[in-house]
Design a protein around this motif. Structure first.
Motif, PDB file in Angstrom:
ATOM      1  N   GLY A 228      -0.854  -6.471  -2.638  1.00 42.27           N
ATOM      2  CA  GLY A 228       0.479  -6.294  -2.054  1.00 42.27           C
ATOM      3  C   GLY A 228       1.595  -5.994  -3.046  1.00 42.27           C
ATOM      4  O   GLY A 228       2.451  -5.142  -2.799  1.00 42.27           O
ATOM      5  N   TYR A 229       1.576  -6.690  -4.172  1.00 41.00           N
ATOM      6  CA  TYR A 229       2.675  -6.508  -5.128  1.00 41.00           C
ATOM      7  C   TYR A 229       2.675  -5.117  -5.769  1.00 41.00           C
ATOM      8  O   TYR A 229       3.672  -4.711  -6.371  1.00 41.00           O
ATOM      9  N   PHE A 230       1.557  -4.383  -5.655  1.00 36.63           N
ATOM     10  CA  PHE A 230       1.539  -3.024  -6.217  1.00 36.63           C
ATOM     11  C   PHE A 230       2.504  -2.091  -5.486  1.00 36.63           C
ATOM     12  O   PHE A 230       2.733  -0.963  -5.909  1.00 36.63           O
ATOM     13  N   LYS A 231       3.093  -2.572  -4.384  1.00 42.27           N
ATOM     14  CA  LYS A 231       4.171  -1.832  -3.726  1.00 42.27           C
ATOM     15  C   LYS A 231       5.279  -1.489  -4.729  1.00 42.27           C
ATOM     16  O   LYS A 231       5.978  -0.488  -4.586  1.00 42.27           O
ATOM     17  N   LEU A 232       5.435  -2.318  -5.757  1.00 44.93           N
ATOM     18  CA  LEU A 232       6.551  -2.145  -6.704  1.00 44.93           C
ATOM     19  C   LEU A 232       6.227  -1.202  -7.858  1.00 44.93           C
ATOM     20  O   LEU A 232       7.094  -0.911  -8.680  1.00 44.93           O
ATOM     21  N   VAL A 233       4.985  -0.725  -7.923  1.00 42.18           N
ATOM     22  CA  VAL A 233       4.519  -0.053  -9.136  1.00 42.18           C
ATOM     23  C   VAL A 233       4.625   1.454  -8.989  1.00 42.18           C
ATOM     24  O   VAL A 233       4.397   2.000  -7.915  1.00 42.18           O
ATOM     25  N   ASP A 234       4.981   2.143 -10.076  1.00 42.01           N
ATOM     26  CA  ASP A 234       5.192   3.589  -9.973  1.00 42.01           C
ATOM     27  C   ASP A 234       4.108   4.418 -10.673  1.00 42.01           C
ATOM     28  O   ASP A 234       4.266   5.618 -10.832  1.00 42.01           O
ATOM     29  N   ASN A 235       3.007   3.797 -11.104  1.00 40.38           N
ATOM     30  CA  ASN A 235       1.977   4.604 -11.772  1.00 40.38           C
ATOM     31  C   ASN A 235       0.643   4.602 -11.019  1.00 40.38           C
ATOM     32  O   ASN A 235      -0.422   4.621 -11.627  1.00 40.38           O
ATOM     33  N   LEU A 236       0.712   4.573  -9.682  1.00 36.77           N
ATOM     34  CA  LEU A 236      -0.522   4.653  -8.890  1.00 36.77           C
ATOM     35  C   LEU A 236      -0.785   6.115  -8.527  1.00 36.77           C
ATOM     36  O   LEU A 236       0.117   6.952  -8.601  1.00 36.77           O
ATOM     37  N   ASP A 237      -2.017   6.410  -8.105  1.00 39.63           N
ATOM     38  CA  ASP A 237      -2.314   7.769  -7.630  1.00 39.63           C
ATOM     39  C   ASP A 237      -1.499   8.040  -6.360  1.00 39.63           C
ATOM     40  O   ASP A 237      -1.110   7.118  -5.650  1.00 39.63           O
ATOM     41  N   GLN A 238      -1.345   9.339  -6.084  1.00 32.65           N
ATOM     42  CA  GLN A 238      -0.486   9.736  -4.965  1.00 32.65           C
ATOM     43  C   GLN A 238      -0.939   9.146  -3.618  1.00 32.65           C
ATOM     44  O   GLN A 238      -0.129   8.630  -2.858  1.00 32.65           O
ATOM     45  N   ALA A 239      -2.252   9.206  -3.365  1.00 32.98           N
ATOM     46  CA  ALA A 239      -2.757   8.713  -2.074  1.00 32.98           C
ATOM     47  C   ALA A 239      -2.555   7.204  -1.965  1.00 32.98           C
ATOM     48  O   ALA A 239      -2.261   6.675  -0.885  1.00 32.98           O
ATOM     49  N   THR A 240      -2.702   6.505  -3.076  1.00 31.53           N
ATOM     50  CA  THR A 240      -2.524   5.052  -3.073  1.00 31.53           C
ATOM     51  C   THR A 240      -1.058   4.722  -2.802  1.00 31.53           C
ATOM     52  O   THR A 240      -0.741   3.858  -1.968  1.00 31.53           O
ATOM     53  N   THR A 241      -0.171   5.428  -3.493  1.00 28.70           N
ATOM     54  CA  THR A 241       1.262   5.219  -3.288  1.00 28.70           C
ATOM     55  C   THR A 241       1.630   5.480  -1.824  1.00 28.70           C
ATOM     56  O   THR A 241       2.401   4.727  -1.225  1.00 28.70           O
ATOM     57  N   ALA A 242       1.037   6.538  -1.253  1.00 30.65           N
ATOM     58  CA  ALA A 242       1.369   6.893   0.141  1.00 30.65           C
ATOM     59  C   ALA A 242       1.027   5.737   1.085  1.00 30.65           C
ATOM     60  O   ALA A 242       1.748   5.484   2.049  1.00 30.65           O
ATOM     61  N   SER A 243      -0.063   5.014   0.813  1.00 31.13           N
ATOM     62  CA  SER A 243      -0.418   3.869   1.665  1.00 31.13           C
ATOM     63  C   SER A 243       0.586   2.738   1.489  1.00 31.13           C
ATOM     64  O   SER A 243       1.058   2.151   2.470  1.00 31.13           O
ATOM     65  N   PHE A 244       0.931   2.430   0.247  1.00 29.77           N
ATOM     66  CA  PHE A 244       1.908   1.347   0.019  1.00 29.77           C
ATOM     67  C   PHE A 244       3.284   1.702   0.592  1.00 29.77           C
ATOM     68  O   PHE A 244       4.002   0.821   1.076  1.00 29.77           O
ATOM     69  N   GLU A 245       3.630   2.997   0.567  1.00 27.88           N
ATOM     70  CA  GLU A 245       4.933   3.414   1.097  1.00 27.88           C
ATOM     71  C   GLU A 245       5.080   3.070   2.575  1.00 27.88           C
ATOM     72  O   GLU A 245       6.178   2.827   3.052  1.00 27.88           O
ATOM     73  N   LEU A 246       3.970   3.078   3.301  1.00 25.48           N
ATOM     74  CA  LEU A 246       4.041   2.881   4.754  1.00 25.48           C
ATOM     75  C   LEU A 246       3.726   1.453   5.170  1.00 25.48           C
ATOM     76  O   LEU A 246       3.534   1.159   6.351  1.00 25.48           O
ATOM     77  N   ILE A 247       3.689   0.549   4.209  1.00 26.39           N
ATOM     78  CA  ILE A 247       3.271  -0.826   4.509  1.00 26.39           C
ATOM     79  C   ILE A 247       4.205  -1.476   5.541  1.00 26.39           C
ATOM     80  O   ILE A 247       3.793  -2.334   6.317  1.00 26.39           O
ATOM     81  N   ASN A 248       5.457  -1.003   5.591  1.00 24.34           N
ATOM     82  CA  ASN A 248       6.409  -1.603   6.553  1.00 24.34           C
ATOM     83  C   ASN A 248       6.109  -1.202   8.002  1.00 24.34           C
ATOM     84  O   ASN A 248       6.762  -1.681   8.920  1.00 24.34           O
ATOM     85  N   GLN A 249       5.135  -0.332   8.207  1.00 22.34           N
ATOM     86  CA  GLN A 249       4.735   0.022   9.583  1.00 22.34           C
ATOM     87  C   GLN A 249       3.788  -1.022  10.181  1.00 22.34           C
ATOM     88  O   GLN A 249       3.460  -0.975  11.359  1.00 22.34           O
ATOM     89  N   ALA A 250       3.337  -1.965   9.367  1.00 26.20           N
ATOM     90  CA  ALA A 250       2.361  -2.955   9.846  1.00 26.20           C
ATOM     91  C   ALA A 250       3.014  -3.951  10.791  1.00 26.20           C
ATOM     92  O   ALA A 250       4.226  -4.176  10.758  1.00 26.20           O
TER      93      ALA A 250
END
Ligand SMILES: *Cc1c(COP(=O)(O)O)cnc(C)c1O
Length: 454
Positions: A228-250
């Motif tokens: 969960g805390y990786f939501k704050l991180v800016d060095n993930l792959d694009q697809a991974t970031t895209a999943s964390f970006e939408l976490i507020n849809q849960a």
């Protein structure tokens, strides 16, 4: 020095400050026999030497991360009061601190409204989320990927909810084609999306799963106990970031502050988007909840007594290390991710290893090359033991054939799984230790391989 003792002076000062708040009370005599206590504590210290060095970067195995000193000290300080966050009667300040800490986590995920609380860990947090899901979608199936934590199948068993596993793709993520087949053929009420699986750190494709939600109308529960805390991180792959970006849809999210959040064990967290789910917890306690009309956390939690000290430790940590992008805490997590990639690159460039997956977060899983699945598994175990003799502590993980065969076409499958080595590089100081970790790993692997050929 390995263990931090410098900060113990600060604890003594803070205890004196805490004591000021109770100076109106009659004095109390200490009943402690200091000599006897010291004898026992020395015995404890000796017993505790029998542990792996979890706090040291040479521990590069299981999902274990030392608490931050501020968390350890705030927890110890709170124990002089020992608050119970079940009711305000048991912990006034610590309940308020829990609400503030949980709000900070909800804010990190981008929830505008929320209801949530801390739990003893990710298991209880997920149990509550699935219990709520089953009240809202009674009788319907809960599904999660086959790489999801095994707790989901056990919890649904405890709750009497029907459960099914979804296949994973070659990257260990939930298979969208199998998911859609299940959605079309079964009465699915809730999809558990894992952002950061425990074994390999894979992140399920949340954007695509949310697209299916509009057609099939299911609840989304996100298990990001680990990630969960990786939501704050800016060095993930694009697809991974895209999943964390939408976490507020849960509809609900679980995260474990005692995994990546620098907390002592006993600190999980569950958050719901709709504060209305609080009504599901309704109960009448004959003997609590009298001191205040404010929300008592026991009114929205299945666990009753809970450590107020956990909330105090988390609150203090967030005060020192706020959950912001680009902040010191986020920086520590991105260092873990860099450490994961650094070890991955060394392994990948080396003929003695097979690395099926590029780490999405900070977990690296690697096999030792051998002609057969069983020989590779035996080698992993002997490297694990030989590394431990050199004070490098790794972990083992059994990977199914589906996750390996695409990357290792010439392996003979004399068994269905391969035991691999696994390193959770969770500590920020793993990054500067990668060369040393690699040197030990490389030399013990050489030795174990040469023992096979003589
Ligand atoms: C660790 C973990 C759990 C279980 O949480 P505990 O805190 O060990 O009870 C559940 N799901 C995931 C993804 C985890 O990593």
């Amino acid at each position: 020095m390995i263990l931090d003792t410098q900060t113990l002076d600060i604890l003594a000062k803070a205890v004196a400050k805490l004591e000021d708040g109770f100076s109106q009370l009659p004095q109390m005599e200490s009943q402690v026999d200091a000599a006897a206590l010291e004898r026992v504590l020395m015995e404890v210290a000796e017993r505790m030497q029998d542990n792996y060095p979890y706090m040291h970067p040479n521990y590069a195995g299981q999902m274990l991360k030392p608490p931050h000193p501020v968390a350890r000290l705030a927890y110890s300080l709170a124990l002089f009061i020992n608050p119970n966050n079940h009711a305000l009667d048991g912990g006034i300040a610590s309940s308020a601190m829990e609400k503030e800490a949980v709000a900070a986590i909800a804010n990190m995920f981008g929830f505008e409204n929320h209801l949530g609380h801390l739990t003893s860990g990710g298991t209880m947090a997920n149990l509550e989320a699935l219990w709520v899901a089953s009240k809202i979608k009674p009788g319907k199936l809960v599904i999660a990927s086959k790489q999801a934590h095994y707790t989901h199948s056990r919890i649904t068993g405890v709750l009497g909810i029907p459960y099914a596993g979804v296949e994973v793709d070659s990257l260990g993520k939930m298979s969208l084609s199998h998911l859609e087949r299940l959605l079309a053929s079964e009465d699915v009420g809730t999809v558990v999306v894992t952002l950061g699986t425990t074994s390999i750190g894979s992140v399920d494709p949340l954007p695509e799963i949310l697209k299916l939600q509009s057609k099939y109308n299911f609840r989304v529960h996100i298990d990001s106990a680990y990630g969960g805390y990786f939501k704050l991180v800016d060095n993930l792959d694009q697809a991974t970031t895209a999943s964390f970006e939408l976490i507020n849809q849960a509809d609900s999210i679980v995260v474990d502050p005692h995994k990546h959040g620098l907390q002592p064990y006993g600190c999980g967290c569950v958050i719901f988007k709709d504060p209305g789910v609080g009504a599901l917890y309704k109960h009448d306690s004959p003997y609590t909840y009298f001191s205040s009309n404010e929300l008592h956390l026991g009114e929205i939690s299945l666990e009753c007594s809970r450590a107020g000290a956990s909330a105090v430790a988390l609150w203090a940590t967030l005060r020192l290390l706020p959950l912001v992008k680009g902040g010191e805490f986020a920086h520590g997590l991105s260092a873990s991710r860099k450490a994961g990639l650094a070890l991955y690159q060394k392994l990948k460039a080396d003929d003695r290893f097979v690395v099926p997956l590029r780490p999405e977060l900070d977990i690296v899983v690697y096999a030792v090359k051998a002609p057969t699945a069983s020989a590779s598994s035996r080698l992993a175990k002997s490297v694990f033991d030989a590394a431990a003799d050199q004070h490098l502590h790794l972990a083992l993980a059994s990977l199914p054939r589906e996750l390996i065969e695409g990357f290792w076409p010439d392996l003979t499958w004399d068994q269905d799984t391969v035991t691999c080595l696994r390193s959770c590089l969770m500590k920020p100081d793993h990054l500067s230790a990668i060369d040393r970790i690699w040197d030990i790993l490389s030399s013990v692997t050489d030795r174990e391989l040469s023992r096979l050929t003589v």
